[in-house]
Write a protein that holds these residues in place. Structure first.
Motif, PDB file in Angstrom:
ATOM      1  N   GLN A   6     -17.778   0.005   1.923  1.00 23.70           N
ATOM      2  CA  GLN A   6     -17.558  -1.155   1.050  1.00 23.70           C
ATOM      3  C   GLN A   6     -16.085  -1.276   0.655  1.00 23.70           C
ATOM      4  O   GLN A   6     -15.724  -2.150  -0.119  1.00 23.70           O
ATOM      5  N   ARG A   7     -15.269  -0.384   1.112  1.00 22.87           N
ATOM      6  CA  ARG A   7     -13.827  -0.393   0.912  1.00 22.87           C
ATOM      7  C   ARG A   7     -13.389  -0.229  -0.540  1.00 22.87           C
ATOM      8  O   ARG A   7     -12.259  -0.579  -0.896  1.00 22.87           O
ATOM      9  N   THR A   8     -14.281   0.311  -1.370  1.00 21.98           N
ATOM     10  CA  THR A   8     -13.886   0.546  -2.751  1.00 21.98           C
ATOM     11  C   THR A   8     -12.940   1.739  -2.888  1.00 21.98           C
ATOM     12  O   THR A   8     -12.370   1.943  -3.952  1.00 21.98           O
ATOM     13  N   ALA A   9     -12.771   2.504  -1.802  1.00 25.01           N
ATOM     14  CA  ALA A   9     -11.833   3.635  -1.844  1.00 25.01           C
ATOM     15  C   ALA A   9     -10.441   3.154  -2.254  1.00 25.01           C
ATOM     16  O   ALA A   9      -9.691   3.871  -2.918  1.00 25.01           O
ATOM     17  N   LEU A  10     -10.141   1.932  -1.855  1.00 26.52           N
ATOM     18  CA  LEU A  10      -8.846   1.329  -2.205  1.00 26.52           C
ATOM     19  C   LEU A  10      -8.632   1.347  -3.722  1.00 26.52           C
ATOM     20  O   LEU A  10      -7.568   1.718  -4.213  1.00 26.52           O
ATOM     21  N   VAL A  11      -9.657   0.929  -4.449  1.00 25.17           N
ATOM     22  CA  VAL A  11      -9.573   0.887  -5.908  1.00 25.17           C
ATOM     23  C   VAL A  11      -9.653   2.303  -6.475  1.00 25.17           C
ATOM     24  O   VAL A  11      -8.862   2.696  -7.340  1.00 25.17           O
ATOM     25  N   PHE A  17      -8.865   5.227  -5.208  1.00 24.76           N
ATOM     26  CA  PHE A  17      -7.685   6.069  -5.024  1.00 24.76           C
ATOM     27  C   PHE A  17      -6.417   5.443  -5.588  1.00 24.76           C
ATOM     28  O   PHE A  17      -5.412   6.123  -5.752  1.00 24.76           O
ATOM     29  N   ALA A  18      -6.461   4.135  -5.897  1.00 21.27           N
ATOM     30  CA  ALA A  18      -5.338   3.550  -6.631  1.00 21.27           C
ATOM     31  C   ALA A  18      -5.366   4.052  -8.077  1.00 21.27           C
ATOM     32  O   ALA A  18      -4.329   4.300  -8.677  1.00 21.27           O
ATOM     33  N   LEU A  19      -6.559   4.227  -8.625  1.00 25.38           N
ATOM     34  CA  LEU A  19      -6.670   4.696 -10.012  1.00 25.38           C
ATOM     35  C   LEU A  19      -6.513   6.208 -10.109  1.00 25.38           C
ATOM     36  O   LEU A  19      -6.059   6.725 -11.130  1.00 25.38           O
ATOM     37  N   TYR A  32       4.457   6.671  -7.318  1.00 26.33           N
ATOM     38  CA  TYR A  32       3.220   6.169  -7.905  1.00 26.33           C
ATOM     39  C   TYR A  32       2.244   7.314  -8.172  1.00 26.33           C
ATOM     40  O   TYR A  32       1.636   7.401  -9.228  1.00 26.33           O
ATOM     41  N   ARG A  33       2.119   8.216  -7.193  1.00 29.11           N
ATOM     42  CA  ARG A  33       1.113   9.269  -7.330  1.00 29.11           C
ATOM     43  C   ARG A  33       1.449  10.256  -8.437  1.00 29.11           C
ATOM     44  O   ARG A  33       0.614  11.050  -8.835  1.00 29.11           O
ATOM     45  N   ARG A  38       0.830  -1.216   0.000  1.00 21.48           N
ATOM     46  CA  ARG A  38       0.000   0.000   0.000  1.00 21.48           C
ATOM     47  C   ARG A  38       0.857   1.254   0.000  1.00 21.48           C
ATOM     48  O   ARG A  38       0.464   2.271  -0.566  1.00 21.48           O
ATOM     49  N   LEU A  73      -1.161   4.587  -1.175  1.00 18.73           N
ATOM     50  CA  LEU A  73      -2.436   4.555  -0.472  1.00 18.73           C
ATOM     51  C   LEU A  73      -2.229   4.764   1.013  1.00 18.73           C
ATOM     52  O   LEU A  73      -3.164   5.003   1.766  1.00 18.73           O
ATOM     53  N   SER A 107     -19.982   5.057   1.015  1.00 17.17           N
ATOM     54  CA  SER A 107     -19.943   3.663   0.562  1.00 17.17           C
ATOM     55  C   SER A 107     -18.537   3.288   0.101  1.00 17.17           C
ATOM     56  O   SER A 107     -18.149   2.136   0.159  1.00 17.17           O
ATOM     57  N   ALA A 110     -12.601  -5.972  -1.602  1.00 15.78           N
ATOM     58  CA  ALA A 110     -12.933  -4.551  -1.513  1.00 15.78           C
ATOM     59  C   ALA A 110     -13.702  -4.116  -2.750  1.00 15.78           C
ATOM     60  O   ALA A 110     -13.240  -3.287  -3.532  1.00 15.78           O
ATOM     61  N   LEU A 159      -5.675   3.866   4.014  1.00 18.43           N
ATOM     62  CA  LEU A 159      -6.642   2.948   3.421  1.00 18.43           C
ATOM     63  C   LEU A 159      -6.215   1.515   3.697  1.00 18.43           C
ATOM     64  O   LEU A 159      -5.083   1.140   3.489  1.00 18.43           O
ATOM     65  N   ARG A 160      -7.135   0.742   4.193  1.00 19.36           N
ATOM     66  CA  ARG A 160      -6.836  -0.657   4.497  1.00 19.36           C
ATOM     67  C   ARG A 160      -7.756  -1.582   3.732  1.00 19.36           C
ATOM     68  O   ARG A 160      -8.829  -1.215   3.385  1.00 19.36           O
ATOM     69  N   PRO A 217      -4.811   8.797  -7.629  1.00 19.25           N
ATOM     70  CA  PRO A 217      -4.160   9.043  -6.329  1.00 19.25           C
ATOM     71  C   PRO A 217      -4.440  10.444  -5.767  1.00 19.25           C
ATOM     72  O   PRO A 217      -4.284  10.652  -4.572  1.00 19.25           O
ATOM     73  N   GLN A 218      -4.842  11.380  -6.628  1.00 21.38           N
ATOM     74  CA  GLN A 218      -5.146  12.724  -6.127  1.00 21.38           C
ATOM     75  C   GLN A 218      -6.552  12.685  -5.538  1.00 21.38           C
ATOM     76  O   GLN A 218      -7.541  12.868  -6.237  1.00 21.38           O
ATOM     77  N   ARG A 219      -6.626  12.443  -4.242  1.00 25.99           N
ATOM     78  CA  ARG A 219      -7.933  12.204  -3.622  1.00 25.99           C
ATOM     79  C   ARG A 219      -8.841  13.424  -3.712  1.00 25.99           C
ATOM     80  O   ARG A 219     -10.058  13.289  -3.791  1.00 25.99           O
TER      81      ARG A 219
END
Lengths: 311, 256
Positions: B94-99, B101-103, A65-66, A45, A50, B90, A83, B255-256, B105-107
């Motif tokens: 539902q933890r989709t934040a992982l996906v 913010f991986a796509l 990465y970012r 991560r 992340l 959600s 997830a 994020l976990r 990264p600029q939250r």
């Protein structure tokens, strides 16, 4: 290309990742091995920005990465197959990713096929997916941007043996075409067949790393026969040094072919002959995983077909 | 003479996803889950039902465009904030934040896209309310004067009223990052705050800070300068504060 240099992460006063450094080169598959809670997930991560690192640097394709403008097109990521929103259809999960990355949605059907999910599976909602199907969906998600690097956290979790073989071939093929793969596992046997390099982590620290052959070498051959005395005599006659193995038979400092010839010469029928899996590596793993019940099966050898050898 | 074909400029792999695209993705996320879709269908259904009931049972004075529009937006003003809350939370629940913010990264860009998507949805809901109210007025054809009369400013105030609650919902979702607490607090906090307003020393403060109080005339009459100021001040408390807390949290959340 992935480079970690001195990556460190502290959570709640505990150093969960401690000075972790390794590199993954294009064209290789790197297995990131360690028991549950060793710091694999946290490291991955941090690689994907992340989770911020408390020390050290992580670089993917030469930069942070970012800083990748459209990361999905360069790096495919599967960090947690669970997830996903359970109320979303499988193909919709991929379609959303395609839309973010600017990939045509025709890729969705193609990717579903590629990971072995048929049309009806694509129409199902993720809630109805088994863990194995979620892993396949996650791998499709990682691949949809046609990336150069794959970062996969425990992708084999929940896959059946056929699924694991499929994934092995997929990752091998990806690396052979010049891609870089980093995949984590808490099971040595899941990655040993795929990975060119192994990075072993325990308690947040790198315990060992190198090519698979380096880490596994010198471990010899495991051989077993019903008639142990005859086998011993045959090995002695061939001048091969042997010591008793941990679960029966002998560990011989020679390759399986030599041992097989010795057995043939001595007329001994074998019931087991295989490459020993690096007792040192295995012991290291065992120490790391002591107390974690699901961690590590203790099979000492990769069993090969013995009937042939004995004939 | 050999012509060298000009390389066709392939769409770059490395083009950063633009805000328009990200907003489109967020709009799509609102309707592509069963929960999200039914929430919107329910909102539309209640809008129709509320207007139909007033048309069937209300007195003629209430069957003007002006008052039917007010009726039509009532369901949206209650349910749209929940859509807004879920649009943010959600991803965490539902933890989709992982996906996500991986796509991207600029939250902050994802947050902006979510805010824009929420406001676009509000606009769409409002247009539906206008259409429903207009059709109802035409069908009922009540025997009162000025059945179609409404000032443009009041129409905008109606729109603003649901845009405000949507924005507050988004802000609560961002600050709390968990569906259940955000929804409960979104509804419970204003009630608790209104109860405080019953205390005499707090009454004057509540005139400026209780959003329910400051925005209550917004759909029925044109606001005066002071009333606008009160709306603005109360939005600092109910919109700006949770939003700032939320932006700070989203940007640094592990994020976990």
């Amino acid at each position: 290309m992935i480079e970690c240099d001195g990556l460190t992460k502290r959570l709640g006063g505990r150093t969960v990742v401690d000075d972790v450094s390794f590199r993954c080169e294009p064209g290789t598959v790197t297995g990131f091995l360690g028991p549950n809670g060793a710091g694999k997930t946290t490291t991955m991560r941090m690689l994907c920005d992340l989770s911020p690192a408390d020390g050290g640097t992580a670089r993917v394709l030469g930069g942070r990465y970012r800083e990748l403008p459209n990361p999905g097109r360069r790096v495919g990521i599967l960090l947690d197959a669970s997830a996903q929103h359970p109320g979303r259809r499988g193909r919709e999960v991929l379609a959303l990713a395609a839309q973010v990355m600017g990939v045509p949605e025709t890729r969705v059907a193609e990717l579903l096929r590629r990971v072995g999910l048929d049309e009806s599976a694509g129409r199902k909602r993720v809630r109805q997916y088994s863990l194995g199907m979620r892993q396949r969906l996650g791998i499709a998600h990682a691949l949809i941007g046609d990336p150069e690097v794959l970062i996969l956290d425990e992708p084999a979790n929940g896959l059946d043996p056929e699924g694991m073989r499929w994934m092995r071939e997929l990752l091998r093929d990806f690396a052979d075409r010049g891609g870089t793969v980093l995949l984590s596992s808490h099971l040595l046997h899941e990655v040993e067949a795929t990975a060119d390099r192994l990075v072993i982590i325990g308690n947040g620290r790198i315990q060992a790393q190198g090519t698979r052959d380096e880490l596994l070498q010198g471990s010899g051959t495991v051989v077993e026969a019903r008639d142990e005395a005859a086998l011993r005599a045959a090995l002695d006659a061939a001048g091969l040094a042997a010591r008793p193995g941990s679960d029966g038979g002998f560990v011989v400092e020679a390759d399986p072919e030599e041992v097989g010839r010795a057995a043939l010469a001595g007329g001994v029928a074998l019931r087991r002959l295989g490459v020993s899996e690096g007792a040192g590596l295995e012991q290291l793993f065992f120490d790391l995983t002591a107390g974690a019940p699901d961690a590590f099966p203790t099979a000492a050898a990769t069993d090969t077909d013995l009937t042939e050898a004995a004939r | 003479m050999s012509a060298i074909a000009a390389p066709t400029p392939a769409p770059s792999r490395d083009a950063r996803p633009g805000l328009v695209r990200l907003t489109g993705v967020e709009l799509r996320k609102m309707v592509d889950t069963r929960a999200g879709l039914w929430l919107l269908i329910t909102t539309a259904g209640l809008t129709l039902a509320a207007v139909a009931i007033v048309c069937a049972a209300g007195n003629a004075q209430d069957q003007t465009f002006r008052s039917l529009l007010e009726v039509a937006i009532a369901p949206s003003s209650i349910l749209l904030p929940i859509v807004g809350i879920l649009l943010i939370t959600s991803e965490w629940t539902q933890r989709t934040a992982l996906v996500t913010f991986a796509l991207v990264p600029q939250r902050g860009r994802v947050l902006i896209a979510k805010l824009l998507a929420g406001l676009l949805l509000t606009l769409a809901a409002f247009l539906l309310c206008v259409a429903v109210a207009a059709v109802a007025v035409a069908i009922v054809n009540a025997d009162v004067d000025d059945v179609w009369t409404i000032s443009g400013a009041l129409v905008l105030q109606d729109l603003l009223s649901i845009a405000i609650v949507m924005a507050v919902g988004l802000a609560f979702g961002t600050a709390l990052l968990a569906s259940a607490p955000a929804i409960v607090l979104y509804f419970a906090l204003p009630i608790a705050f209104a109860a405080l307003g019953a205390l005499s020393f707090f009454d004057k403060i509540a005139d400026w800070t209780d959003m329910t109080r400051t925005t209550s005339p917004i759909t029925s009459e044109l606001l005066s300068g002071t009333e606008w100021a009160r709306v603005g001040v109360s939005l600092l408390v109910w919109l700006a504060l949770p939003l700032v807390v939320g932006i700070w949290r989203v940007r640094r959340e592990e994020l976990r």
